[in-house]
Design a protein around this motif. Sequence first.
Motif, PDB file in Angstrom:
ATOM      1  N   ILE A 131      36.120  42.207  47.310  1.00 23.27           N
ATOM      2  CA  ILE A 131      36.449  42.769  46.011  1.00 23.27           C
ATOM      3  C   ILE A 131      35.224  43.508  45.510  1.00 23.27           C
ATOM      4  CG2 ILE A 131      37.107  42.277  43.630  1.00 23.27           C
ATOM      5  CD1 ILE A 131      38.714  39.950  44.571  1.00 23.27           C
ATOM      6  N   ASN A 132      35.379  44.797  45.276  1.00 22.75           N
ATOM      7  CA  ASN A 132      34.271  45.659  44.874  1.00 22.75           C
ATOM      8  C   ASN A 132      33.083  45.511  45.824  1.00 22.75           C
ATOM      9  OD1 ASN A 132      35.840  46.546  42.753  1.00 22.75           O
ATOM     10  ND2 ASN A 132      34.916  45.179  41.258  1.00 22.75           N
ATOM     11  N   ASP A 133      33.406  45.499  47.124  1.00 20.49           N
ATOM     12  CA  ASP A 133      32.427  45.495  48.223  1.00 20.49           C
ATOM     13  C   ASP A 133      31.609  44.215  48.312  1.00 20.49           C
ATOM     14  OD1 ASP A 133      33.034  48.168  49.181  1.00 20.49           O
ATOM     15  OD2 ASP A 133      32.112  48.865  47.324  1.00 20.49           O
ATOM     16  N   THR A 149      48.331  41.305  41.959  1.00 19.10           N
ATOM     17  CA  THR A 149      48.386  42.735  42.259  1.00 19.10           C
ATOM     18  C   THR A 149      47.947  43.572  41.066  1.00 19.10           C
ATOM     19  OG1 THR A 149      50.197  42.311  43.799  1.00 19.10           O
ATOM     20  CG2 THR A 149      49.909  44.578  43.096  1.00 19.10           C
ATOM     21  N   ARG A 150      48.065  43.056  39.860  1.00 19.98           N
ATOM     22  CA  ARG A 150      47.723  43.827  38.663  1.00 19.98           C
ATOM     23  C   ARG A 150      46.238  44.170  38.582  1.00 19.98           C
ATOM     24  NH1 ARG A 150      51.317  39.927  37.388  1.00 19.98           N
ATOM     25  NH2 ARG A 150      53.314  40.578  36.506  1.00 19.98           N
ATOM     26  N   LEU A 151      45.383  43.416  39.261  1.00 15.47           N
ATOM     27  CA  LEU A 151      43.950  43.708  39.172  1.00 15.47           C
ATOM     28  C   LEU A 151      43.539  44.867  40.073  1.00 15.47           C
ATOM     29  CD1 LEU A 151      42.070  42.584  41.805  1.00 15.47           C
ATOM     30  CD2 LEU A 151      42.881  40.407  40.910  1.00 15.47           C
ATOM     31  N   GLN A 177      39.370  47.510  45.341  1.00 15.23           N
ATOM     32  CA  GLN A 177      38.623  48.049  44.207  1.00 15.23           C
ATOM     33  C   GLN A 177      39.433  47.734  42.953  1.00 15.23           C
ATOM     34  OE1 GLN A 177      35.516  49.347  44.801  1.00 15.23           O
ATOM     35  NE2 GLN A 177      36.001  48.773  46.927  1.00 15.23           N
ATOM     36  N   THR A 178      38.817  47.025  42.018  1.00 16.74           N
ATOM     37  CA  THR A 178      39.538  46.569  40.835  1.00 16.74           C
ATOM     38  C   THR A 178      39.633  47.669  39.775  1.00 16.74           C
ATOM     39  OG1 THR A 178      37.561  45.758  39.692  1.00 16.74           O
ATOM     40  CG2 THR A 178      38.645  44.247  41.212  1.00 16.74           C
ATOM     41  N   LYS A 179      40.522  47.453  38.854  1.00 17.23           N
ATOM     42  CA  LYS A 179      40.533  48.284  37.651  1.00 17.23           C
ATOM     43  C   LYS A 179      39.233  48.046  36.886  1.00 17.23           C
ATOM     44  CE  LYS A 179      45.574  47.962  37.216  1.00 17.23           C
ATOM     45  NZ  LYS A 179      46.702  47.405  36.430  1.00 17.23           N
ATOM     46  N   ASN A 213      30.948  46.760  30.139  1.00 17.91           N
ATOM     47  CA  ASN A 213      32.323  47.098  30.491  1.00 17.91           C
ATOM     48  C   ASN A 213      33.046  45.824  30.928  1.00 17.91           C
ATOM     49  OD1 ASN A 213      31.873  50.194  30.591  1.00 17.91           O
ATOM     50  ND2 ASN A 213      30.310  49.377  31.955  1.00 17.91           N
ATOM     51  N   TYR A 214      34.322  45.765  30.618  1.00 17.39           N
ATOM     52  CA  TYR A 214      35.066  44.555  30.962  1.00 17.39           C
ATOM     53  C   TYR A 214      36.490  44.883  31.373  1.00 17.39           C
ATOM     54  CZ  TYR A 214      37.825  44.842  26.693  1.00 17.39           C
ATOM     55  OH  TYR A 214      38.702  45.248  25.718  1.00 17.39           O
ATOM     56  N   PHE A 215      37.050  44.013  32.213  1.00 14.00           N
ATOM     57  CA  PHE A 215      38.476  44.018  32.544  1.00 14.00           C
ATOM     58  C   PHE A 215      38.900  42.571  32.725  1.00 14.00           C
ATOM     59  CE2 PHE A 215      41.679  43.772  36.021  1.00 14.00           C
ATOM     60  CZ  PHE A 215      42.755  44.242  35.288  1.00 14.00           C
TER      61      PHE A 215
END
Length: 724
Positions: A131-133, A149-151, A177-179, A213-215
């Motif tokens: 996830i994100n390398d 799947t939403r991420l 690669q996440t949102k 930044n956040y998700f």
Amino acid sequence: MNTFSAFHPFNFRISSFVSVWFLFLGLNLFSSAQQIASPTPSPSPTAEQPSQSAEQLNPVTVIGELNEARYQIVPDLGATKYSIGQTQIQSMSQGDNAPFNQVILRAPGVAQDSFGQLHVRDEHANLQYRINDVLIPEGIAGFGQEIDTRLVQNVALITGSLPAQFGFFTTGIIDIQTKEGPDLNGSEVSIYGGSHNTINPSFESGGSYGKFNYFVLGSYDSNDLGIENTTGSPYAIHDRTDQYKLFAYLDYIIDDSSRISLLLSGTYSDFQIPNNPNQPPVFTLANAAPDKNFSVNLNENQHEQNHYAVLAYQKTIGDLTFQLAAFSRFSQTLFTPDDQGDLIFNGIASRVNDNIFSNGVQFDAAWQLNDYHTLRGGFLVSVEKAIGDSNNLVFPGGPGFQTSTVPVDITDDTSKTGLYYGFYLQDEWQVFAPLTINFGGRFDVVDEYAHANQVSPRVNTVLKATRSLTLHAGYAKYFTPPPLELVNNRDLAKFIGTTNQAAVNLSSPVQPERADYFDAGLIEQFTSAFSMGVDTYYKEAHDLLDLGQFGAALIFAPFNYVQGNQYGTEVIANYSEKGFNAYLNFGFERGTGKTIGSGQFQFTPEEIAFIQNHWVFLDHDQRYTASAGVSYTFMNTTVYGDMLYGDGLRSGFANTEQVPAYWVFNLGISHTFKLPEYGRIQVRFDITNIFNNAYELRTGSGIGVFAPQFGPRRGFFGGVSWLF
């Protein structure tokens, strides 16, 4: 007794959701307060106010540049890569409400199995998730069901001859690669549901506050088809599931060349084990009244939980870029039997509580020496602690017979520690403009049940033959240890003289797999809208690893074939122009093994003897796979359809038979309503398996196959999302 078994999951679920919900509200309140406090736009930067800090730069621009730098640390040079973006995810059956494994099934060479399992290029598991390398350690349960799947903003399946940075689990890299907050800058609340009593609410929110930044994402899924049905009926018996998922990706931009990121994830899942009706009793239990419907009323259950945290620091200094990440993960699977029923049908009732706790450090770096050479290197160190608690009720007797109707209790607990570490170094050499050669190697060591190591050379070439045609070819040496948490080192001697006595009282230790892998392919971009690709591969393995379910618990045990090979070919085609998108993937795979080299106690003497002298198909061998999809978007409305085809997995004695082939077709429609000042409302409607096929994934026979499983029958689903 494992200390985690006394921890009640429900309390943690509530507290976790409350915590994340307050985080969600707090971030939005903070956003509103900022807007009130700053009603006018900030002044433009002047000469006295340089615009080089991350806070003053556009966060989307800065993050995009940092993401590109991060990708250059661990690129997929020469490997086979298939990407799935938001357009394809939203126009597949059920969109981002679908389980994550359904997304990967739309890639070439991926076969569907029960319990959400995926087989890439005729391999059983051996997938690496990033996830994100950043590598995410594998849990006990299938990791594919853990990911929401939403991420996902974009996911790629990377296979073939992999560059040296990818070690240990190498059949396929699931690169997610996440949102990200600046891309979303808002929130979404959704409700989705339909057939099988499905209810699936969720929320997600993302934003940017200066350098931060956040998700965040949370979801709940409840339905009556948690595990594949054991019959072809539209309705499964005793198959309820409740699944809770939480995820957060936070990052802080230190400056335009560095950042620190935090990944957090937690999941809880409860599954009823579906019952298989009309099964005849095999054993007799004292004081148990016979009941012809007994197999319908069994009450087996499984609880799974997975949590991880990853902290990463990324920095660029001149021509050097690196990322350092530390990770920690806990995973648990608890199977609770139906004591009376399991004794009557299986001669054993086992309560199995398996846990694993992993900690590690990953470092990757890229140094551009000049216009022709880029050096890359790094290391991975991981320490794992696996604990298995097993309480077993068995009858006195032997394999297949009993000498008493009164069961005895046998405790068989295990504990083991594993250390994994690997180092790699490679050089990307641009020989001349169209030709690039990436060569290097890695050295991997594993200390768990035994000590083993291997030096693994890797080489890949990429040739841009014409403006539209790209060729690649490569060779990789692979070294794959078995998953520590799945290695079965139960004490066979404890069960001698019981109905759980092994027919073959031998269990050689499971060994790491060592393989030579060859891959070559091409991709032709015929027009800006249309492309096609072909890839072929061949693998020769010693101590080929495989997994099987050798009991009622949905926990798999690894074993080795002394020899093994796999080969195949994949074909892809993609077309995208204006609002029209279409794809077609086809795969041919063949995998065989010979001579059982470990875990012999899990087999019958007849199977051992046959496989000793015959090449047999792997239980997950499926000769042909195909997937296709088409969508068209016009005036905020999208109509879509997709298809999955499988030639059938193996079955029967020593996998000498095959499950029938199947086709599954799905249709759907979605529409977005734009509401001034109130955001957007998205609605969608899906029909899955529109022809209501009762297709079978497993018959309950074959090597390491415990029970039959059928795919879901026709379903109707709908949902509404509010984006604000």
